[in-house]
Design a protein around this motif. Structure first.
Motif, PDB file in Angstrom:
ATOM      1  N   GLU A 294       0.820  -1.209   0.000  1.00 30.97           N
ATOM      2  CA  GLU A 294       0.000   0.000   0.000  1.00 30.97           C
ATOM      3  C   GLU A 294       0.852   1.258   0.000  1.00 30.97           C
ATOM      4  O   GLU A 294       0.521   2.257  -0.652  1.00 30.97           O
ATOM      5  CB  GLU A 294      -0.923  -0.017   1.216  1.00 30.97           C
ATOM      6  N   GLU A 295       1.978   1.223   0.725  1.00 33.73           N
ATOM      7  CA  GLU A 295       2.857   2.396   0.765  1.00 33.73           C
ATOM      8  C   GLU A 295       3.436   2.689  -0.617  1.00 33.73           C
ATOM      9  O   GLU A 295       3.588   3.849  -1.012  1.00 33.73           O
ATOM     10  CB  GLU A 295       3.982   2.178   1.779  1.00 33.73           C
ATOM     11  N   TYR A 296       3.753   1.616  -1.360  1.00 34.96           N
ATOM     12  CA  TYR A 296       4.304   1.812  -2.702  1.00 34.96           C
ATOM     13  C   TYR A 296       3.251   2.394  -3.642  1.00 34.96           C
ATOM     14  O   TYR A 296       3.557   3.256  -4.473  1.00 34.96           O
ATOM     15  CB  TYR A 296       4.822   0.477  -3.235  1.00 34.96           C
ATOM     16  N   ARG A 297       2.005   1.919  -3.531  1.00 38.03           N
ATOM     17  CA  ARG A 297       0.943   2.476  -4.377  1.00 38.03           C
ATOM     18  C   ARG A 297       0.753   3.962  -4.126  1.00 38.03           C
ATOM     19  O   ARG A 297       0.558   4.750  -5.058  1.00 38.03           O
ATOM     20  CB  ARG A 297      -0.372   1.725  -4.131  1.00 38.03           C
ATOM     21  N   ALA A 299       3.006   6.070  -2.891  1.00 37.70           N
ATOM     22  CA  ALA A 299       4.178   6.829  -3.320  1.00 37.70           C
ATOM     23  C   ALA A 299       4.269   6.912  -4.839  1.00 37.70           C
ATOM     24  O   ALA A 299       4.701   7.939  -5.386  1.00 37.70           O
ATOM     25  CB  ALA A 299       5.448   6.190  -2.754  1.00 37.70           C
ATOM     26  N   ALA A 300       3.847   5.859  -5.544  1.00 42.32           N
ATOM     27  CA  ALA A 300       3.958   5.838  -7.001  1.00 42.32           C
ATOM     28  C   ALA A 300       2.763   6.461  -7.695  1.00 42.32           C
ATOM     29  O   ALA A 300       2.722   6.489  -8.933  1.00 42.32           O
ATOM     30  CB  ALA A 300       4.131   4.406  -7.485  1.00 42.32           C
ATOM     31  N   GLY A 301       1.793   6.959  -6.963  1.00 39.93           N
ATOM     32  CA  GLY A 301       0.624   7.574  -7.574  1.00 39.93           C
ATOM     33  C   GLY A 301      -0.334   6.576  -8.181  1.00 39.93           C
ATOM     34  O   GLY A 301      -1.101   6.915  -9.091  1.00 39.93           O
ATOM     35  N   LEU A 302      -0.325   5.337  -7.690  1.00 38.01           N
ATOM     36  CA  LEU A 302      -1.210   4.301  -8.208  1.00 38.01           C
ATOM     37  C   LEU A 302      -2.448   4.114  -7.349  1.00 38.01           C
ATOM     38  O   LEU A 302      -3.311   3.291  -7.697  1.00 38.01           O
ATOM     39  CB  LEU A 302      -0.454   2.969  -8.314  1.00 38.01           C
ATOM     40  N   ALA A 303      -2.535   4.809  -6.237  1.00 40.34           N
ATOM     41  CA  ALA A 303      -3.719   4.704  -5.386  1.00 40.34           C
ATOM     42  C   ALA A 303      -4.895   5.421  -6.031  1.00 40.34           C
ATOM     43  O   ALA A 303      -4.724   6.410  -6.759  1.00 40.34           O
ATOM     44  CB  ALA A 303      -3.423   5.284  -4.004  1.00 40.34           C
ATOM     45  N   VAL A 304      -6.086   4.921  -5.783  1.00 44.98           N
ATOM     46  CA  VAL A 304      -7.301   5.511  -6.356  1.00 44.98           C
ATOM     47  C   VAL A 304      -7.770   6.645  -5.452  1.00 44.98           C
ATOM     48  O   VAL A 304      -8.000   6.430  -4.260  1.00 44.98           O
ATOM     49  CB  VAL A 304      -8.404   4.456  -6.497  1.00 44.98           C
ATOM     50  N   PRO A 305      -7.910   7.870  -5.971  1.00 42.98           N
ATOM     51  CA  PRO A 305      -8.350   8.995  -5.140  1.00 42.98           C
ATOM     52  C   PRO A 305      -9.768   8.787  -4.609  1.00 42.98           C
ATOM     53  O   PRO A 305     -10.579   8.058  -5.192  1.00 42.98           O
ATOM     54  CB  PRO A 305      -8.278  10.191  -6.097  1.00 42.98           C
TER      55      PRO A 305
END
Length: 453
Positions: A294-297, A299-305
């Motif tokens: 989850e931390e990588y998502r 940081a990489a901008g892959l998380a869903v807003p």
């Protein structure tokens, strides 16, 4: 023995997990069939024996479930045609036969409605028919199996889970595609069938996955449920554009550097996803996305807003894929290709769900095994402490016995020769029966008589 116990515990948990996973999606009558199947599976081989000896008991049980002897007889005849060389059938065969032969009466809905209305009028609720859980019985049966037989049983029930889920997936796809027909052609053509499949996929996904599905689907040029590398990159660029930095103190240069690093991380992740592949299915994208930390998502901008998540609750496939659906309505070949691709995508999503279920059994069995090891370790520590305390008590008793024996010798010596007794005991601090004056002396100190010697 401890290693064998841990392995057996994991196998038992795996088998019970498969049993529960099969039970989850079953209806009331199907749950009774599953209970019957497990009861007749005496060897836990994941199969039910259909023979002249067992046909009577099976038919009676099916008649009780269906409340119809003709239906039970039809099921027995159909099962006899499906058994293998050993006379056994899988639970998926039993479900398929039951669904084919079990034809509800036209009066059944009216009769059930009248019964429920009468029960409600009398002040009660229709009592559901309980299905007895066989978890404890299965646990006991697993304990009686040899280790190799238990491993085969766990593999057999995992196979039963896969076959049952495959049958369920097939039934759902048949339901999607079985619209009212007109002269052999579905009403509305392939577009209406495509929309039914899209709605089925939509029901399988959680809000986060729906956002990813919409972004990938809008970039899919063929709209067939599989995307290429450049299409995934475009979808991730769109996802990155929704991220707004909350750090008000960041400069323009810092924000550009952050965006550059995020694109670099995304590019590296996409390369890993498409390793030796030209295209990937949406199920592969979901697995790739969820397996990221989850931390990588983040940081990489892959998380869903959050804003996209809120919109996904109300958006249906008709609105999500308006442009591809319009193209499908205008191009029959495009519609047929999209229909085939999304039927495959639905099946791959169901397969991914089964795989995740099996993986969860492994995690749960590992946790329970660690708990068992911890319990064994605690028991060993307690046992060791008890044994140590017991040894100390035995040593004390030996010392007391030795002291009593030495006192007897000392009394005898004193009676025979008092002077010899004094020479024998005085100054012998290692002797537990030395005079109390010697016991009370501190190290390095001694009487004048000792110093003279």
């Amino acid at each position: 023995p401890l290693f064998s116990a841990v392995v057996r515990a994991r196998l038992s948990v795996h088998l019970l997990g498969c049993y529960d996973a099969v039970s989850v999606d079953l209806k009331a009558e199907e749950a009774k069939l599953w209970d019957l199947f497990v009861m007749l599976d005496t060897n836990l081989s994941g199969a039910m024996l259909v023979s002249m000896d067992t046909a009577g008991n099976i038919g009676k049980a099916l008649a009780d479930i269906a409340e119809s002897i003709p239906v039970a007889e039809a099921c027995i005849r159909a099962l006899a045609e499906r058994v293998d060389e050993s006379g056994e059938c899988d639970f998926a065969d039993l479900l398929d036969v039951w669904t084919s032969e079990r034809k509800p009466s036209n009066w059944a809905p009216l009769r059930n409605s009248f019964r429920n209305s009468l029960t409600s009028f009398l002040g009660g609720a229709p009592a559901p028919v309980p299905t007895a859980s066989r978890v404890q019985e299965l646990r006991a049966r697993c304990g009686r199996l040899e280790s190799m037989a238990l491993a085969n049983a766990a593999a057999a029930y995992q196979r039963t889970l896969v076959l049952t889920c495959s049958w369920r997936c097939e039934q759902r796809l048949v339901a999607f595609l079985s619209s009212k027909a007109s002269r052999g052609r579905p009403v509305g053509g392939d577009v209406s069938l495509l929309l039914s499949v899209l709605r089925g996929i939509h029901a399988e996904l959680v809000p986060t996955e729906r956002v990813l599905w919409e972004m990938m689907g809008m970039q899919d040029q063929n709209f067939d449920g599989a995307v290429k590398k450049d299409e995934v990159s475009l979808a991730l660029d769109e996802l990155l554009s929704y991220h707004e930095e909350e750090a008000s103190g960041a400069t323009h240069g810092e924000l550009e550097e952050l965006e550059r690093l995020r694109r670099q991380c995304q590019r590296r992740s996409v390369n890993n996803l498409f390793e030796n592949r030209r295209s990937v299915a949406f199920a592969d994208i979901l697995r790739w996305w969820w397996d990221m930390p989850e931390e990588y998502r983040e940081a990489a901008g892959l998380a869903v807003p959050a804003s996209l998540l809120l919109d996904s609750f109300s958006r249906q496939p008709e609105e999500m894929f308006r442009a591809p659906l319009r193209r499908a309505a205008a191009d029959p070949a495009f519609a047929r290709q999209a229909l085939r691709g999304h039927v495959r995508a639905f099946a791959e999503l169901r397969a991914l769900a089964v795989r995740r279920s099996v993986e969860s059994f492994s995690v749960r069995s590992t946790a329970e095994s660690r708990s068992s090891i911890s319990d064994c370790g605690t028991f060993s520590c307690v046992t060791s402490e008890a044994q140590e305390q017991q040894r100390d008590e035995v040593d004390d008793e030996d010392a007391v016995d030795k002291a009593s024996s030495s006192r007897s010798v000392h009394n005898e010596v004193c009676e025979e020769d008092p002077q010899e007794a004094e020479h024998y005991y005085i100054g012998d601090e290692g002797n537990p029966l030395a005079p109390r004056e010697a016991w009370s002396k501190e190290p390095g100190t001694g009487s004048q008589k000792d110093g003279d010697r």
